[in-house]
Design an enzyme around this catalytic site. Structure first.
Site, PDB file in Angstrom:
ATOM      1  N   ALA A  37      -0.868  -9.199   6.624  1.00  0.00           N
ATOM      2  CA  ALA A  37      -1.214 -10.546   7.081  1.00  0.00           C
ATOM      3  C   ALA A  37      -0.834 -10.783   8.534  1.00  0.00           C
ATOM      4  CB  ALA A  37      -0.538 -11.583   6.181  1.00  0.00           C
ATOM      5  N   LYS A  38       0.204 -10.111   9.027  1.00  0.00           N
ATOM      6  CA  LYS A  38       0.615 -10.309  10.424  1.00  0.00           C
ATOM      7  C   LYS A  38      -0.470  -9.868  11.387  1.00  0.00           C
ATOM      8  CE  LYS A  38       4.387  -7.817  10.028  1.00  0.00           C
ATOM      9  NZ  LYS A  38       4.329  -7.448   8.593  1.00  0.00           N
ATOM     10  N   LYS A  72       8.744   0.445  13.384  1.00  0.00           N
ATOM     11  CA  LYS A  72       7.299   0.298  13.259  1.00  0.00           C
ATOM     12  C   LYS A  72       6.779  -0.521  14.449  1.00  0.00           C
ATOM     13  CE  LYS A  72       7.497   0.340   8.181  1.00  0.00           C
ATOM     14  NZ  LYS A  72       7.234  -0.431   6.940  1.00  0.00           N
ATOM     15  N   ARG A  73       5.768   0.012  15.101  1.00  0.00           N
ATOM     16  CA  ARG A  73       5.091  -0.619  16.236  1.00  0.00           C
ATOM     17  C   ARG A  73       5.878  -0.563  17.541  1.00  0.00           C
ATOM     18  NH1 ARG A  73       3.706  -3.743  11.733  1.00  0.00           N
ATOM     19  NH2 ARG A  73       1.459  -3.852  11.346  1.00  0.00           N
ATOM     20  N   LYS A 185       2.287  -3.704  -5.897  1.00  0.00           N
ATOM     21  CA  LYS A 185       2.421  -4.854  -4.998  1.00  0.00           C
ATOM     22  C   LYS A 185       1.240  -4.879  -4.045  1.00  0.00           C
ATOM     23  CE  LYS A 185       5.373  -5.099  -1.489  1.00  0.00           C
ATOM     24  NZ  LYS A 185       6.712  -5.091  -0.818  1.00  0.00           N
ATOM     25  N   LYS A 187      -0.749  -7.117  -0.746  1.00  0.00           N
ATOM     26  CA  LYS A 187      -0.503  -8.020   0.367  1.00  0.00           C
ATOM     27  C   LYS A 187      -1.354  -9.286   0.241  1.00  0.00           C
ATOM     28  CE  LYS A 187       2.251  -5.205   2.602  1.00  0.00           C
ATOM     29  NZ  LYS A 187       3.630  -5.542   3.010  1.00  0.00           N
ATOM     30  N   ASP A 216       3.096  -9.941  -1.512  1.00  0.00           N
ATOM     31  CA  ASP A 216       3.891  -9.987  -0.285  1.00  0.00           C
ATOM     32  C   ASP A 216       3.087 -10.697   0.790  1.00  0.00           C
ATOM     33  OD1 ASP A 216       5.441  -9.545   1.934  1.00  0.00           O
ATOM     34  OD2 ASP A 216       5.443  -7.361   1.787  1.00  0.00           O
ATOM     35  N   ASN A 218       4.319 -11.442   3.859  1.00  0.00           N
ATOM     36  CA  ASN A 218       4.763 -11.005   5.186  1.00  0.00           C
ATOM     37  C   ASN A 218       5.024 -12.158   6.145  1.00  0.00           C
ATOM     38  OD1 ASN A 218       2.843  -8.287   4.437  1.00  0.00           O
ATOM     39  ND2 ASN A 218       4.906  -7.944   5.253  1.00  0.00           N
ATOM     40  N   HIS A 318      13.984  -2.234   0.646  1.00  0.00           N
ATOM     41  CA  HIS A 318      12.706  -2.084   1.331  1.00  0.00           C
ATOM     42  C   HIS A 318      12.514  -0.665   1.866  1.00  0.00           C
ATOM     43  CE1 HIS A 318      10.523  -2.208   5.313  1.00  0.00           C
ATOM     44  NE2 HIS A 318       9.589  -2.678   4.500  1.00  0.00           N
ATOM     45  N   GLU A 338      10.889   0.806  -3.832  1.00  0.00           N
ATOM     46  CA  GLU A 338       9.529   0.729  -3.304  1.00  0.00           C
ATOM     47  C   GLU A 338       8.997   2.131  -3.023  1.00  0.00           C
ATOM     48  OE1 GLU A 338       7.156  -2.115  -0.174  1.00  0.00           O
ATOM     49  OE2 GLU A 338       9.216  -1.554   0.334  1.00  0.00           O
TER      50      GLU A 338
END
Length: 388
Positions: A37-38, A72-73, A185, A187, A216, A218, A318, A338
């Site tokens: 979603a971000k 991440k990123r 799960k 998103k 989730d 996010n 996580h 997870e």
């Protein structure tokens, strides 16, 4: 001769010393750009790679431990640079004194704080020290910590991202069930939350009523939207609703937790024990989701686990299942792990998954060794040892 004198002569306080620390920055490419979603709300770009910081610690006695953190990123080079600056403070130290060494490393970089990239850099070395300690004891890490169970329920996330069509998500769910993974799960958190409800409904109808299902968001909802959508999601009998609000909105999460039958889960984006404590203190979570590499390693994770246990919280760490299986197995209350297959190219070994659970192996320490492919993806490395 006094007892103190006997201790000093017959049982040296220092059992071994750290001889070297090798740090490596490894860039793991993802086969497809990943969107949640971000990305759909314009706050982040699609994720194409994960950058890992590996720490390999060797002692004068010939023992070795391996640990890792990740970003991440953005942030990978910062973690590597900070670790390179402070790693020399471990040389000559007894690797058994992990708590004291964590504090020493924090003070070595005190001007940049006790959370975020600085403690994430420490995490890789801290995890390596725990891996080393368990190997030297001849035990899997979970057994060194004191396991409450030999397997942990696991759920899959990597098949539920928003860059994939609902048809692909349903195919992924079928494959997840066939692989023996215990939950799914997906998103949510899209700009049009009606589309979220359609996707959740489709997955629930596809997998049936008995398969555990989580969602989730996010962090993409505001308080009114989170309340409205979460109430609409109650009909789907979800195990939890994850990150419905900003990660630092403890009061908003607490309001949701009080108002809903469905459990609220969050915590993965926080980078210290005190930040997690705010969630616990406010009653913001039913299921807390710490990430050992993000909060500073296993030493800090264990402190948080004690706080969570005292509050009778469930736990679902996580990412990084290679680490978190051990920590979840050592947690007294209900846990989940997870499942992500993203890290498979980095390690020679695999975790056993069957009957909905991830099983501990009898391999020592964390139970993983780096592949030649991981070595090939290394973009920077340094070894710190005693001056000659």
């Amino acid at each position: 001769m006094t007892a103190t004198q006997i201790l000093r002569t017959d049982s040296p306080a220092v059992l071994d010393r750290i001889a070297s620390v090798t740090l490596s920055s490894v860039v793991l490419p993802l086969s497809n750009p990943i969107s949640d979603a971000k990305v759909l709300t314009g706050r982040q770009r699609a994720m194409t790679e994960v950058v890992f910081l590996f720490a390999e610690i060797r002692t004068e006695g010939g023992h070795e431990g391996v640990g890792f953190g990740y970003s991440k990123r953005a942030g990978g080079p910062a973690q590597f640079a900070h670790a390179r600056e402070i790693a020399a403070d471990l040389i000559g130290e007894d690797p058994s004194d992990i708590g004291r060494l964590w504090t020493k490393l924090v003070w070595a970089g005190a001007s940049v704080g006790r959370s975020g990239a600085s403690t994430q850099a420490i995490a890789a070395m801290d995890i390596a020290l725990w891996d080393l300690k368990a190997k030297r004891a001849g035990l899997p890490l979970a057994k060194l910590l004191g396991a409450h169970r030999d397997s942990v329920p696991c759920y899959n996330t990597s098949g539920g991202f928003l860059h994939e069509s609902i048809e692909q998500v349903l195919d992924n769910a079928t494959r997840t069930i066939a692989e023996g993974i215990g939950g799914i799960k997906i998103k949510v958190g899209q700009p049009d939350w009606a589309e979220d409800l359609r996707r959740v409904r489709a997955v629930r109808e596809h997998i049936g009523d008995r398969m555990p299902l989580m969602v989730d968001a996010n962090q993409q909802w505001d308080r009114p939207t989170a309340m409205r959508v979460s109430r609409a999601l109650e009909e789907f009998d979800l195990v939890w609703i994850e990150e419905p609000l900003d990660a630092y909105d403890a009061e908003g999460h607490a309001q949701l937790a009080r108002s809903l039958d469905t459990a609220i889960a969050t915590g993965e984006m926080l980078t210290s024990v005190p930040e997690h404590y705010e969630l616990i203190r406010h009653g913001s979570v039913d299921i807390i989701q710490p990430d050992a590499p993000r909060i500073g390693g296993i030493t800090q994770f264990l402190k948080l686990a004690a706080l969570a246990e005292h509050s009778n919280l469930q736990m679902a760490p996580h990412f990084a299942m290679e680490i978190h299986l051990h920590l979840a197995a050592a947690y007294p209350h209900g846990t989940w792990v997870e499942h992500f297959d993203w890290l498979y190219p980095l390690f020679d070994e695999r975790l056993e998954i069957r009957d909905g659970r991830m099983h501990l192996s009898d391999r020592l320490g964390l139970g993983f060794t780096l592949t030649e492919q991981a070595r090939a993806w290394t973009v920077d490395t340094v070894t710190v040892d005693a001056p000659r």
